[in-house]
Design a protein around this motif. Structure first.
Motif, PDB file in Angstrom:
ATOM      1  N   ARG A   1       0.829  -1.204   0.000  1.00  0.00           N
ATOM      2  CA  ARG A   1       0.000   0.000   0.000  1.00  0.00           C
ATOM      3  C   ARG A   1       0.864   1.255   0.000  1.00  0.00           C
ATOM      4  NH1 ARG A   1      -5.284  -1.247   1.643  1.00  0.00           N
ATOM      5  NH2 ARG A   1      -5.689  -3.415   1.128  1.00  0.00           N
ATOM      6  N   TYR A   2       1.939   1.226  -0.739  1.00  0.00           N
ATOM      7  CA  TYR A   2       2.807   2.372  -0.945  1.00  0.00           C
ATOM      8  C   TYR A   2       2.413   3.025  -2.266  1.00  0.00           C
ATOM      9  CZ  TYR A   2       6.435   1.393   2.625  1.00  0.00           C
ATOM     10  OH  TYR A   2       7.137   1.211   3.789  1.00  0.00           O
ATOM     11  N   TYR A   3       2.873   4.257  -2.466  1.00  0.00           N
ATOM     12  CA  TYR A   3       2.724   4.891  -3.765  1.00  0.00           C
ATOM     13  C   TYR A   3       3.965   4.615  -4.607  1.00  0.00           C
ATOM     14  CZ  TYR A   3      -1.471   7.365  -2.351  1.00  0.00           C
ATOM     15  OH  TYR A   3      -2.741   7.657  -1.952  1.00  0.00           O
ATOM     16  N   TYR A   4       3.746   4.533  -5.911  1.00  0.00           N
ATOM     17  CA  TYR A   4       4.814   4.185  -6.849  1.00  0.00           C
ATOM     18  C   TYR A   4       5.191   5.394  -7.702  1.00  0.00           C
ATOM     19  CZ  TYR A   4       7.111   2.075 -10.916  1.00  0.00           C
ATOM     20  OH  TYR A   4       7.992   1.768 -11.915  1.00  0.00           O
ATOM     21  N   PHE A   5       6.482   5.625  -7.837  1.00  0.00           N
ATOM     22  CA  PHE A   5       6.987   6.678  -8.715  1.00  0.00           C
ATOM     23  C   PHE A   5       8.103   6.116  -9.585  1.00  0.00           C
ATOM     24  CE2 PHE A   5       5.294   9.742  -5.599  1.00  0.00           C
ATOM     25  CZ  PHE A   5       4.807  10.732  -6.430  1.00  0.00           C
ATOM     26  N   ASP A   6       8.160   6.581 -10.826  1.00  0.00           N
ATOM     27  CA  ASP A   6       9.328   6.373 -11.682  1.00  0.00           C
ATOM     28  C   ASP A   6      10.013   7.727 -11.761  1.00  0.00           C
ATOM     29  OD1 ASP A   6      10.874   6.522 -14.200  1.00  0.00           O
ATOM     30  OD2 ASP A   6      10.162   4.470 -14.497  1.00  0.00           O
ATOM     31  N   SER A   7      11.218   7.840 -11.197  1.00  0.00           N
ATOM     32  CA  SER A   7      11.862   9.149 -11.071  1.00  0.00           C
ATOM     33  C   SER A   7      12.104   9.812 -12.426  1.00  0.00           C
ATOM     34  CB  SER A   7      13.171   9.029 -10.289  1.00  0.00           C
ATOM     35  OG  SER A   7      14.096   8.190 -10.952  1.00  0.00           O
ATOM     36  N   ASP A   8      12.504   9.021 -13.422  1.00  0.00           N
ATOM     37  CA  ASP A   8      12.724   9.592 -14.755  1.00  0.00           C
ATOM     38  C   ASP A   8      11.417  10.115 -15.345  1.00  0.00           C
ATOM     39  OD1 ASP A   8      15.391   9.089 -14.614  1.00  0.00           O
ATOM     40  OD2 ASP A   8      15.432   7.516 -16.137  1.00  0.00           O
ATOM     41  N   ASN A   9      10.342   9.365 -15.157  1.00  0.00           N
ATOM     42  CA  ASN A   9       9.052   9.781 -15.700  1.00  0.00           C
ATOM     43  C   ASN A   9       8.537  11.046 -15.033  1.00  0.00           C
ATOM     44  OD1 ASN A   9       9.040   7.649 -17.447  1.00  0.00           O
ATOM     45  ND2 ASN A   9       7.497   6.442 -16.361  1.00  0.00           N
ATOM     46  N   VAL A  10       8.820  11.211 -13.729  1.00  0.00           N
ATOM     47  CA  VAL A  10       8.402  12.419 -13.030  1.00  0.00           C
ATOM     48  C   VAL A  10       9.010  13.642 -13.711  1.00  0.00           C
ATOM     49  CG1 VAL A  10       8.589  13.732 -10.882  1.00  0.00           C
ATOM     50  CG2 VAL A  10       8.030  11.304 -10.789  1.00  0.00           C
ATOM     51  N   VAL A  11      10.301  13.554 -14.014  1.00  0.00           N
ATOM     52  CA  VAL A  11      10.991  14.675 -14.659  1.00  0.00           C
ATOM     53  C   VAL A  11      10.448  14.903 -16.068  1.00  0.00           C
ATOM     54  CG1 VAL A  11      13.213  15.585 -15.403  1.00  0.00           C
ATOM     55  CG2 VAL A  11      13.071  14.262 -13.290  1.00  0.00           C
ATOM     56  N   GLU A  12      10.306  13.826 -16.831  1.00  0.00           N
ATOM     57  CA  GLU A  12       9.837  13.950 -18.214  1.00  0.00           C
ATOM     58  C   GLU A  12       8.404  14.488 -18.270  1.00  0.00           C
ATOM     59  OE1 GLU A  12      11.385  13.767 -20.953  1.00  0.00           O
ATOM     60  OE2 GLU A  12      13.234  12.675 -20.508  1.00  0.00           O
ATOM     61  N   GLU A  13       7.539  13.990 -17.371  1.00  0.00           N
ATOM     62  CA  GLU A  13       6.150  14.447 -17.350  1.00  0.00           C
ATOM     63  C   GLU A  13       6.074  15.932 -17.039  1.00  0.00           C
ATOM     64  OE1 GLU A  13       3.144  13.166 -17.808  1.00  0.00           O
ATOM     65  OE2 GLU A  13       3.554  11.051 -18.147  1.00  0.00           O
TER      66      GLU A  13
END
Length: 285
Positions: A113-125
């Motif tokens: 029940r954690y949240y998921y992030f892709d660090s590269d996608n955060v920057v690109e988005e």
């Protein structure tokens, strides 16, 4: 210019009392001025759906499972077993970019029940699309790296996240230090499997001419050699080859994301037990 995202983070462990940690922290990071277009990240709107689920659980509906949870009973039990000792520590996943790495990260996030992030996608988005069709990383590598460090800095301060970290996370001492705020897992997948994925993805894309398998493998080998020292600083390594041998599979391709995720949680359990023993040993009698 800054992009701000304001998530409310909650974690609810199965079979336990409500363990919530709302935070007013926001993700905001400067992007290179050379990026001419900015727009709110598309995943901003996804927070509303996630928070609706979190609020319903906070109201006492602990029996409700997220729609994205597909793990086996063994995986769910292991997640429940480690949740208390994990104490909300974030999990950073490093290694060569692959479908397995992404799937394992999302599966672990679902079960904990954690949240998921892709660090590269955060920057690109956050950077948005460019008329050239090139990614932010291709347009401004230096700006991308600076933004990536800022993203890691803020994600590492939040807790209760699974972060699929890009290679930039292991390419500087600053970023490696940020990963120490949580538990770091190296997902080690054979390069030939990743090369096959790369060729297949290129064949399905209309943006570029597909590389041959040998070309893709050569490129991946160089990238691996460049980053393996950083990968090796992880708290533990989950090797697909090792999991295949352990489960007596004939082919590496038989290993599933669930097999890998279960091994990840088992290794996290060992790490948290060692930490607990060390803490108890340091207490005065």
């Amino acid at each position: 210019m800054e992009i701000r995202i304001r998530p409310a983070i909650q974690c609810i462990c199965r079979g336990s009392s409500l363990a919530s940690k709302p935070t007013s922290s926001s993700l905001h990071f400067p992007l290179s001025s050379s990026s001419s277009h900015f727009r709110p990240p598309t995943f901003y709107h996804q927070w509303r759906n996630q928070l609706t689920t979190a609020r319903s659980l906070a109201d006492g509906n602990l029996a409700t499972e997220p729609a994205t949870s597909h793990g086996s009973l063994a995986l769910k039990k292991k997640a429940t077993d480690i949740c208390a000792d994990l104490k909300g520590a974030s999990i950073f996943i490093v290694g060569m970019k692959s479908a397995m790495k992404t799937s394992v990260g999302k599966l672990i996030a679902d079960e904990l029940r954690y949240y998921y992030f892709d660090s590269d996608n955060v920057v690109e988005e956050a950077a948005g699309e460019d008329s050239s069709g090139k990614s932010f990383k291709e347009r401004d590598e230096d700006g991308f790296q600076k933004s990536e460090t800022e993203v890691l800095k803020q994600l590492s301060s939040l807790g209760r996240l699974v972060v699929n970290a890009g290679n930039g996370a292991v390419q500087s001492m600053t970023n490696l230090a940020l990963l120490r705020h949580g538990i770091t897992i190296w997902i080690d997948v054979p390069l030939d499997i990743i090369a096959k994925e790369s060729v297949r993805d290129d064949e399905q894309s209309t943006m570029s001419t597909p590389d041959t398998f040998s070309e893709a493998l050569d490129e991946l080998t160089l990238l691996y050699e460049e980053n393996k020292g950083g990968y090796a600083t992880a708290d533990t390594t989950i090797s697909l080859q090792t999991v295949a041998t352990k489960l007596a599979y004939d082919e590496y391709e038989q290993v599933t994301a669930e097999d890998m995720a279960l091994e990840v949680l088992s290794q996290i359990e060992k790490l948290t037990r060692v930490k607990k023993l060390m803490e108890e040993a340091g207490r005065p009698f």
